[in-house]
Enzyme design. Structure first.
Site, mmCIF file in Angstrom:
data_model
loop_
_atom_site.group_PDB
_atom_site.id
_atom_site.type_symbol
_atom_site.label_atom_id
_atom_site.label_comp_id
_atom_site.label_asym_id
_atom_site.label_seq_id
_atom_site.Cartn_x
_atom_site.Cartn_y
_atom_site.Cartn_z
ATOM 1 N N LYS A 102 0.847 -1.197 0.000
ATOM 2 C CA LYS A 102 0.000 0.000 0.000
ATOM 3 C C LYS A 102 0.883 1.248 0.000
ATOM 4 O O LYS A 102 2.081 1.182 0.305
ATOM 5 C CB LYS A 102 -0.905 -0.005 1.235
ATOM 6 C CG LYS A 102 -0.136 0.027 2.552
ATOM 7 C CD LYS A 102 -1.056 -0.037 3.756
ATOM 8 C CE LYS A 102 -0.223 -0.045 5.024
ATOM 9 N NZ LYS A 102 -0.910 0.451 6.190
ATOM 10 N N ARG A 104 -10.179 0.093 15.160
ATOM 11 C CA ARG A 104 -10.110 0.902 13.933
ATOM 12 C C ARG A 104 -11.095 0.264 12.955
ATOM 13 O O ARG A 104 -12.275 0.216 13.233
ATOM 14 C CB ARG A 104 -8.650 0.883 13.441
ATOM 15 C CG ARG A 104 -8.230 2.112 12.690
ATOM 16 C CD ARG A 104 -6.752 2.127 12.390
ATOM 17 N NE ARG A 104 -6.317 1.023 11.532
ATOM 18 C CZ ARG A 104 -5.075 0.863 11.079
ATOM 19 N NH1 ARG A 104 -4.133 1.719 11.419
ATOM 20 N NH2 ARG A 104 -4.756 -0.149 10.297
ATOM 21 N N TYR A 135 15.392 30.281 6.686
ATOM 22 C CA TYR A 135 14.311 31.114 7.223
ATOM 23 C C TYR A 135 14.331 31.168 8.751
ATOM 24 O O TYR A 135 14.473 30.151 9.420
ATOM 25 C CB TYR A 135 12.956 30.541 6.801
ATOM 26 C CG TYR A 135 12.680 30.591 5.318
ATOM 27 C CD1 TYR A 135 12.869 31.763 4.596
ATOM 28 C CD2 TYR A 135 12.212 29.468 4.653
ATOM 29 C CE1 TYR A 135 12.599 31.812 3.234
ATOM 30 C CE2 TYR A 135 11.925 29.513 3.289
ATOM 31 C CZ TYR A 135 12.131 30.687 2.587
ATOM 32 O OH TYR A 135 11.851 30.728 1.249
ATOM 33 N N MET A 153 10.915 24.539 1.685
ATOM 34 C CA MET A 153 10.089 23.705 0.811
ATOM 35 C C MET A 153 10.934 22.836 -0.129
ATOM 36 O O MET A 153 10.629 21.667 -0.347
ATOM 37 C CB MET A 153 9.142 24.581 -0.027
ATOM 38 C CG MET A 153 8.149 23.771 -0.846
ATOM 39 S SD MET A 153 7.052 24.777 -1.857
ATOM 40 C CE MET A 153 6.087 25.630 -0.635
HETATM 41 C C1 PLP Z 1 -4.233 -4.059 7.751
HETATM 42 C C2 PLP Z 1 -2.746 -4.005 7.689
HETATM 43 N N1 PLP Z 1 -2.039 -5.147 7.600
HETATM 44 C C3 PLP Z 1 -0.695 -5.160 7.566
HETATM 45 C C4 PLP Z 1 0.017 -3.978 7.618
HETATM 46 C C5 PLP Z 1 1.519 -4.034 7.618
HETATM 47 O O1 PLP Z 1 2.004 -3.506 8.819
HETATM 48 P P1 PLP Z 1 3.593 -3.419 9.057
HETATM 49 O O2 PLP Z 1 4.084 -2.398 8.080
HETATM 50 O O3 PLP Z 1 3.729 -2.992 10.465
HETATM 51 O O4 PLP Z 1 4.103 -4.759 8.775
HETATM 52 C C6 PLP Z 1 -0.683 -2.757 7.709
HETATM 53 C C7 PLP Z 1 0.040 -1.506 7.805
HETATM 54 O O5 PLP Z 1 -0.247 -0.618 8.536
HETATM 55 C C8 PLP Z 1 -2.107 -2.782 7.731
HETATM 56 O O6 PLP Z 1 -2.800 -1.641 7.801
#
Ligand code: PLP
Length: 388
Positions: free
Chosen positions: A44, A142, A276, A324
């Protein structure tokens, strides 16, 4: 060394070199830690900033049989790039691209009844069953289905399965504190997960995979591995937490090296304000180096006055504020020259800081350091197509 991205011959302002051989080795190391379980490489957020498609391909080459994304768009992008590995995506909102996901054979996570309704409708329209995984909230608070709502979700998903609208491929959950050894929530979540899985199985669910282990659990909690482990950060060679160990302690190697070419080196007198707000004033006559990356490139502004950079064999500290597009380091009279390499972080072999060093300097976690590197910094994937 082979390259998977076109690398301009002119020196780059900045680059994030992504060592795919290191990534493959990390996946193998993680698989060895979780023998008997399959491995889902979590890619992701553009593979935590490392480039989703090349990293997903490398992970699959090294034996990952699943890929994990947060959003459906990330999952669909993997399919569009030709990856046909199983993909699970888990962060949906009403009106999401359910039908596209069903047609692309993506496994989708359901945490509540609204999602089951939307996916069954999409399956009806697509004329084929959706692959769904039911997510349990075992204590993270969550996403995921609360234990009180689980019987209804399981019951209705089974009814949809009998109607040929879904196939329940997985039961799963996510830890809150797996990176804190001995935290009481770990055992509590594991117990709850076992109970929720047992309930679903008693009702008739036959999942292909049951899973809860993220990187820290994959590395340190073998009792959490079930049928599949789901590491993200460890795939990229970064430890989930310095408390549980360094990457080297786990046989992992950081995959990203972030470097830039100095845009200017110049002599300045004592008492010269820098950047800055003039929060740094040269203590004596010195040389300053201009590093041409800034917060627009993902360099945290919290690194002002603290972030470490390797230039000319020595660690230099960000002098004054990160702006920036650029920041300055005090070179203490050294004159490496414009164009000299400034390494912000990498595996550490050459004495450069690591992403963990940056995290500590900025009061954050290494996850954020690597993931936030901006799109203006080209990812240069190396060692993409060789054994090892
Ligand atoms: C649902 C879920 N599974 C697995 C992971 C992987 O976590 P990590 O990067 O701590 O291995 C994440 C990351 O946040 C996640 O949101």
């Amino acid at each position: 060394m082979s390259e998977t991205a076109a690398v301009p011959t002119a020196p780059l302002r900045a680059r994030a070199e992504i060592d795919l051989a290191a990534l493959r080795a990390n996946v193998r190391t993680l698989r060895a830690r979780a023998q008997g379980a399959a491995l889902m490489a979590v890619v992701k957020s553009d593979a935590y900033g490392h480039g989703a498609v090349p990293c997903a391909r490398a992970a699959v080459e090294a034996g990952a049989t699943w890929l994990g994304t947060a959003t459906p768009e990330e999952a669909l992008a993997l399919r569009a790039a030709g990856l046909d590995t199983r993909v699970l995506c888990w962060l949906w909102v009403p009106g999401g691209p359910w039908r596209e996901a069903v047609e692309a054979d993506i496994d989708v996570s359901l945490s509540g009844m609204w999602a089951l309704r939307e996916v069954t409708e999409a399956a009806r329209r697509a004329g084929r069953p959706a692959r769904v995984q039911l997510k349990a909230d075992t204590g993270l608070g969550r996403n995921g289905c609360q234990p009180a709502d689980w019987p209804e979700l399981v019951g209705e998903a089974l009814r949809a399965e009998r109607e040929g609208l879904v196939r329940i491929t997985g039961l799963w959950s996510h830890f809150a504190c797996a990176d804190e050894p001995g935290h009481p929530s770990i055992a509590a979540q594991l117990d709850r997960f076992r109970e929720m899985v047992a309930h679903a199985e008693r009702q008739g669910v036959r999942p292909e995979v049951r899973h809860i282990a993220n990187s820290p659990a994959t590395l340190t909690l073998p009792e959490t591995h079930f049928d599949l482990v789901r590491p993200g950060i460890a795939v990229y060679g970064v430890s989930p937490s310095p408390e549980i160990g360094t990457p080297a302690d786990f046989g992992l190697r950081p995959v990203m090296t972030l470097s830039a070419s100095l845009a200017l080196v110049k002599h300045v007198p004592a008492g010269h304000g820098v950047s800055y707000g003039h929060h740094y004033v040269t203590p004596g006559a010195t040389t300053l180096g201009l590093v041409p990356v800034g917060y627009a490139d993902g360099i945290p502004r919290h690194a002002s006055g603290t972030g470490p950079v390797l230039v000319d064999g020595k660690w230099r500290i960000v002098a004054g504020r990160v702006a920036m597009d650029q920041f300055v380091v005090d070179l203490g009279g050294d004159e490496p020259g414009a164009g000299a390499e400034a390494v912000l972080f990498g595996p550490g072999d050459r004495g450069e800081p690591t992403a963990e060093d940056w995290a500590q300097a900025c009061g954050t976690i290494a996850y954020e350091i690597v993931t936030r590197i901006g799109t203006r910094v080209p990812r240069v994937h190396v060692n993409g197509n060789q054994e090892g």
